[in-house]
Scaffold this motif. Structure first.
Motif, PDB file in Angstrom:
ATOM      1  N   CYS A  85       5.763  47.814 -20.505  1.00 61.80           N
ATOM      2  CA  CYS A  85       5.353  48.091 -21.873  1.00 61.80           C
ATOM      3  C   CYS A  85       6.131  47.156 -22.801  1.00 61.80           C
ATOM      4  O   CYS A  85       7.099  46.528 -22.409  1.00 61.80           O
ATOM      5  CB  CYS A  85       5.567  49.552 -22.234  1.00 61.80           C
ATOM      6  SG  CYS A  85       7.271  50.090 -22.249  1.00 61.80           S
ATOM      7  N   LYS A  86       5.670  47.088 -24.037  1.00 62.69           N
ATOM      8  CA  LYS A  86       6.190  46.080 -24.966  1.00 62.69           C
ATOM      9  C   LYS A  86       7.712  46.194 -25.127  1.00 62.69           C
ATOM     10  O   LYS A  86       8.425  45.197 -25.095  1.00 62.69           O
ATOM     11  CB  LYS A  86       5.509  46.265 -26.321  1.00 62.69           C
ATOM     12  CG  LYS A  86       5.263  44.985 -27.063  1.00 62.69           C
ATOM     13  CD  LYS A  86       4.389  45.263 -28.264  1.00 62.69           C
ATOM     14  CE  LYS A  86       3.889  43.983 -28.871  1.00 62.69           C
ATOM     15  NZ  LYS A  86       2.943  44.223 -29.960  1.00 62.69           N
ATOM     16  N   GLN A  87       8.184  47.436 -25.291  1.00 59.87           N
ATOM     17  CA  GLN A  87       9.616  47.639 -25.535  1.00 59.87           C
ATOM     18  C   GLN A  87      10.440  47.242 -24.317  1.00 59.87           C
ATOM     19  O   GLN A  87      11.470  46.577 -24.452  1.00 59.87           O
ATOM     20  CB  GLN A  87       9.876  49.105 -25.878  1.00 59.87           C
ATOM     21  CG  GLN A  87       9.422  49.488 -27.265  1.00 59.87           C
ATOM     22  CD  GLN A  87       9.374  50.996 -27.407  1.00 59.87           C
ATOM     23  OE1 GLN A  87       8.554  51.673 -26.790  1.00 59.87           O
ATOM     24  NE2 GLN A  87      10.261  51.534 -28.204  1.00 59.87           N
ATOM     25  N   GLN A  88       9.992  47.651 -23.146  1.00 60.97           N
ATOM     26  CA  GLN A  88      10.755  47.352 -21.935  1.00 60.97           C
ATOM     27  C   GLN A  88      10.794  45.846 -21.682  1.00 60.97           C
ATOM     28  O   GLN A  88      11.823  45.302 -21.272  1.00 60.97           O
ATOM     29  CB  GLN A  88      10.144  48.060 -20.731  1.00 60.97           C
ATOM     30  CG  GLN A  88      10.332  49.562 -20.719  1.00 60.97           C
ATOM     31  CD  GLN A  88      11.750  49.982 -20.382  1.00 60.97           C
ATOM     32  OE1 GLN A  88      12.676  49.181 -20.413  1.00 60.97           O
ATOM     33  NE2 GLN A  88      11.921  51.244 -20.092  1.00 60.97           N
ATOM     34  N   LYS A 133       2.051  54.476 -16.855  1.00 59.46           N
ATOM     35  CA  LYS A 133       3.397  54.171 -17.340  1.00 59.46           C
ATOM     36  C   LYS A 133       3.896  52.930 -16.633  1.00 59.46           C
ATOM     37  O   LYS A 133       3.543  52.696 -15.466  1.00 59.46           O
ATOM     38  CB  LYS A 133       4.333  55.349 -17.042  1.00 59.46           C
ATOM     39  CG  LYS A 133       4.350  56.397 -18.128  1.00 59.46           C
ATOM     40  CD  LYS A 133       5.454  57.398 -17.851  1.00 59.46           C
ATOM     41  CE  LYS A 133       5.722  58.260 -19.067  1.00 59.46           C
ATOM     42  NZ  LYS A 133       6.857  59.149 -18.842  1.00 59.46           N
ATOM     43  N   CYS A 134       4.731  52.159 -17.323  1.00 65.00           N
ATOM     44  CA  CYS A 134       5.265  50.964 -16.681  1.00 65.00           C
ATOM     45  C   CYS A 134       6.370  51.367 -15.701  1.00 65.00           C
ATOM     46  O   CYS A 134       6.911  52.467 -15.764  1.00 65.00           O
ATOM     47  CB  CYS A 134       5.790  49.965 -17.714  1.00 65.00           C
ATOM     48  SG  CYS A 134       7.265  50.462 -18.557  1.00 65.00           S
ATOM     49  N   ARG A 186       4.383  39.653 -20.196  1.00 69.08           N
ATOM     50  CA  ARG A 186       4.045  41.076 -20.136  1.00 69.08           C
ATOM     51  C   ARG A 186       2.756  41.307 -19.352  1.00 69.08           C
ATOM     52  O   ARG A 186       2.583  42.345 -18.715  1.00 69.08           O
ATOM     53  CB  ARG A 186       3.896  41.580 -21.568  1.00 69.08           C
ATOM     54  CG  ARG A 186       3.934  43.035 -21.783  1.00 69.08           C
ATOM     55  CD  ARG A 186       4.495  43.307 -23.169  1.00 69.08           C
ATOM     56  NE  ARG A 186       3.779  42.563 -24.200  1.00 69.08           N
ATOM     57  CZ  ARG A 186       2.710  43.030 -24.852  1.00 69.08           C
ATOM     58  NH1 ARG A 186       2.239  44.214 -24.564  1.00 69.08           N
ATOM     59  NH2 ARG A 186       2.130  42.320 -25.788  1.00 69.08           N
ATOM     60  N   ARG A 203       3.520  43.758 -16.194  1.00 70.63           N
ATOM     61  CA  ARG A 203       2.946  45.084 -16.466  1.00 70.63           C
ATOM     62  C   ARG A 203       3.990  46.048 -17.009  1.00 70.63           C
ATOM     63  O   ARG A 203       4.029  47.224 -16.627  1.00 70.63           O
ATOM     64  CB  ARG A 203       2.301  45.662 -15.208  1.00 70.63           C
ATOM     65  CG  ARG A 203       1.028  44.934 -14.863  1.00 70.63           C
ATOM     66  CD  ARG A 203       0.445  45.398 -13.574  1.00 70.63           C
ATOM     67  NE  ARG A 203      -0.687  44.561 -13.242  1.00 70.63           N
ATOM     68  CZ  ARG A 203      -1.952  44.958 -13.328  1.00 70.63           C
ATOM     69  NH1 ARG A 203      -2.243  46.147 -13.725  1.00 70.63           N
ATOM     70  NH2 ARG A 203      -2.924  44.133 -13.010  1.00 70.63           N
ATOM     71  N   ILE A 210      13.392  44.366 -23.851  1.00 71.05           N
ATOM     72  CA  ILE A 210      14.732  44.666 -23.349  1.00 71.05           C
ATOM     73  C   ILE A 210      15.066  43.753 -22.174  1.00 71.05           C
ATOM     74  O   ILE A 210      16.148  43.169 -22.106  1.00 71.05           O
ATOM     75  CB  ILE A 210      14.837  46.151 -22.941  1.00 71.05           C
ATOM     76  CG1 ILE A 210      14.771  47.045 -24.173  1.00 71.05           C
ATOM     77  CG2 ILE A 210      16.124  46.414 -22.182  1.00 71.05           C
ATOM     78  CD1 ILE A 210      14.620  48.513 -23.863  1.00 71.05           C
ATOM     79  N   ILE A 222      -3.009  41.060 -15.965  1.00 67.97           N
ATOM     80  CA  ILE A 222      -3.927  41.895 -16.744  1.00 67.97           C
ATOM     81  C   ILE A 222      -4.906  41.014 -17.509  1.00 67.97           C
ATOM     82  O   ILE A 222      -6.097  41.248 -17.540  1.00 67.97           O
ATOM     83  CB  ILE A 222      -3.126  42.777 -17.735  1.00 67.97           C
ATOM     84  CG1 ILE A 222      -2.231  43.734 -16.962  1.00 67.97           C
ATOM     85  CG2 ILE A 222      -4.059  43.552 -18.631  1.00 67.97           C
ATOM     86  CD1 ILE A 222      -1.198  44.423 -17.809  1.00 67.97           C
ATOM     87  N   ARG A 223      -4.366  40.007 -18.162  1.00 69.44           N
ATOM     88  CA  ARG A 223      -5.197  39.025 -18.873  1.00 69.44           C
ATOM     89  C   ARG A 223      -5.064  37.695 -18.137  1.00 69.44           C
ATOM     90  O   ARG A 223      -4.050  37.447 -17.484  1.00 69.44           O
ATOM     91  CB  ARG A 223      -4.697  38.863 -20.315  1.00 69.44           C
ATOM     92  CG  ARG A 223      -5.099  40.011 -21.210  1.00 69.44           C
ATOM     93  CD  ARG A 223      -4.521  39.874 -22.581  1.00 69.44           C
ATOM     94  NE  ARG A 223      -3.127  40.304 -22.622  1.00 69.44           N
ATOM     95  CZ  ARG A 223      -2.110  39.506 -22.780  1.00 69.44           C
ATOM     96  NH1 ARG A 223      -2.296  38.208 -22.910  1.00 69.44           N
ATOM     97  NH2 ARG A 223      -0.887  39.978 -22.808  1.00 69.44           N
TER      98      ARG A 223
END
Lengths: 154, 129
Positions: free
Chosen positions: B82-85, B44-45, B76, B80, B88, B124-125
């Protein structure tokens, strides 16, 4: 009923003057048919960047947040009226955040290798749709006609 | 063994024994319809984990997602989230900068000593730059 947040930056001034400015702003909200829910003081501090308004450059300001309900139709009028106020350095009206909470965290799926991610799968499926239609031999026959001919000859 | 199998009777009996043994369902036999015991726990983020509400007035939190060199919002793959957070956070930072609460070309020096929520050098990438 939508709750709005009005974030106002007042110029540096003595306390007594600041009080009248706050009252003036509150009255402007009342006059537009709104009600006040909360008034928050975020303090007097340096602005993150210099702000020029009404012919003056401001590097410090008093921050206040009004939480209010105003008819959405009168919002532009209110904004325009506050913009004419000389003591206000900057004002912004936001819709108050309802719960920003995210139901389920998608981080786990996003950390997967590319071919397992849903958005990548969708992209591939979208790209396949653009492929040119391929000619299919056999006219949708259940058998391969040439093979039958082969048996027929011998 | 090979000599035994040549006789038809012994072969049949052997097959019977094997069949019977495979049909036995005791408590020792492993259940193969169970869930994968080696499956990793779902990640979880940090914002979903802690349940922190992101608000434009909370500039101390928002500036943790900002570069201290350029004031830009980290992507992102670095934060790290999540897309939605991430969406926001980006929206709230934009609001704070418009309202004159937060700077956009640098991080507030008062927040420079804040704890790091992520490692900037270990995305991450890989970076484009």
């Amino acid at each position: 009923m939508i709750t709005y947040e009005l974030c106002v930056l007042f110029r540096m001034m003595p306390k007594a003057e600041l009080v009248t400015c706050l009252k003036r702003t509150a009255n402007a909200i009342y006059n537009k048919g709104g009600i006040l829910r909360k008034l928050e003081n975020l303090g007097t501090k340096d602005t993150p960047y210099k702000i020029s308004s009404h012919g003056l450059v401001h590097r410090q300001a008093s921050y206040f947040v009004y939480e209010m309900n105003v008819p959405p139709a009168n919002l532009d009028d209110l904004s325009e009226e506050l913009a004419r106020d000389v003591d206000i350095v900057r004002k912004t009206i936001f819709r108050k955040n309802l719960d920003n909470e995210v139901e389920d965290c998608t981080l786990h799926e996003e950390l997967q290798p590319a071919p397992y991610r849903k958005d990548v799968k969708d992209l591939i499926a979208k790209a396949r749709k653009l492929d040119k239609p391929k000619f299919v031999y056999g006219n949708n026959l259940k058998y391969y006609p040439s093979r039958n001919n082969y048996y027929w000859i011998y | 063994m090979s000599i035994l199998l040549k006789l038809p009777q012994t072969k049949r009996s052997l097959v019977n024994i094997i069949r019977c043994s495979s049909n036995i369902s005791s408590s020792d036999t492993p259940k193969f319809d169970m869930e994968n015991p080696f499956e990793k726990e779902k990640q979880k983020c940090i914002l979903c984990q802690t349940g922190v509400q992101v608000d434009y007035k909370n500039t101390k939190l928002l500036s943790q997602f900002q570069s201290s060199y350029t004031g830009r919002i980290y992507g992102r793959h670095i934060t790290r989230l999540c897309k939605q957070q991430q969406e926001i956070v980006e929206r709230e930072i934009g609001k704070a900068q418009n309202a004159g609460l937060m700077s956009s070309y640098n991080k507030d020096p008062a927040f420079l000593g804040d704890p790091k929520l992520y490692d900037v050098d270990n995305p991450i990438r890989p970076h484009r730059f």
